[in-house]
Write a protein that holds these residues in place. Sequence first.
Motif: not given
Length: 476
Positions: A12-31
């Motif tokens: 189950v994949g998802i395409q994602i931008s680098p900016i999402s990890f900066i905007d929301e935080g790596v842990d929050a996005v992965l959660d």
Amino acid sequence: MTQIPDPAEKFVGIQISPISFIDEGVDAVLDTLQNRVGVNVLMLGTVSWLGLKTGRSISYKLDGWPDHGVPEPFTMRGGAYFNPDPRYYQNTLIKDFRARDAEMEGKDILDLVLPAAHARGMKVYVELMEPFFKYAGHGSVNNIAIPGLAQVMEVDVYGRRKDEPSTSNPDYRNWIHAIIEDQVRNHAIDGIMWCNERNSPLDQMMQGQAPGDFSEPARREALDRGIDVEACRRACIRMHEFLQAAIAGETFDDGAFITFLRVLMDNPALLVWERFWLERNKDLDRELYGLVKWCKPGLPFGLNVWNRNHFNIFRRAQWPWAEQTMYADWVKPITYQHQSGEIWAKELGIFQRTILRDFDPAAAAAVMQAMLGLKEAPLDSVIQAGMDPDTYVYGQCADALRGVHGKAQVYMGLGIDAPRVRADQAKCTPDIAYRSVMATYRAGGHGIVLAPNYASMHLTNLDGVARALQELGLKE
């Protein structure tokens, strides 16, 4: 009947931008992606000048901002969002291409994301798409700040420089090789997803453009293959002149379609050039597959396959699934359901302005649908209705599975809030997301990729994905 997938083989994949990890935080996005949605593979855009690959939502003016992230435009400059290793770029003039977005200053997105993802048991695939620059409709950066880039551009049939780099130019081709090898060797990535969305010479002419590529490197390659370049150039000019006349509404004694066939038969060198271009285009895919396997034999290499391949009769003939399994471990057919009605209408419009302009549009659309195996809403309502997951996603998945003959995995590319271009275009809903996932597994698909970019997806629509995954036993 829906196939019951094996949780041990979950993709189950998802395409994602680098900016999402900066905007929301790596842990929050992965959660969010792992726990709320059920994602276990990140398709991370690492090199691009296209907002659809590395930025925030590009359709916020029409769709509004999603229910996560930063609700304001990202003034991205584009480039590499990891730190390129200079050792790999000795054979190309393209050396200075590190992204200089203020938000990403001093950050290597692979170093940020890989350890955190792997600690959670999530995989990280690098996502790359060619062309990297000036791609209309993908939120392209206006000015590409790469020294010397103009030297590697295509040349059209009249000797004019075009707006895309030539894939025959050794500097450009070596650069693509280098960015792949750099990331494969220097980072613990789990796979590569490569997308090739170039228009062939005939495709360009059908869309009203002067065809290429007649740059010096391309001409030399053609001559090495025994091709009479000047005969091909004259044939392309003749077809371009005819199609320009057709688009302008000029009258033809035998109608546009018969005249098109006559021009094609009178100028067979056009097909020689089309074939040459096509093989050089596929060569790039093959080279990258081989490069990845040379560096890390077990690393998966997959193709993100343009939806125009199943919307266009010429491309359908040119890109058979079976052939692609020779240089791909898996394929991802793009089926952005709610958005695709407009894309289908646009594709039909190319033919309706040119070789099918003398036919009733609705009748021509019905015949084209029949030839392509599509069973969707009629032309006058398909934009508003979108495409039904139970016929469109299911049908494309079944077609791909039949075409690969068990030699590659099929991961369906499902559109979640894919950018719309008009207000009356169908919108994504949780039900569309849910039914798309279920249709994939009912057809026998091996997995899904949520696309085109997490930055534009609404979590409420992703909840539809989560519900389907729970019912399928792929999410707790």
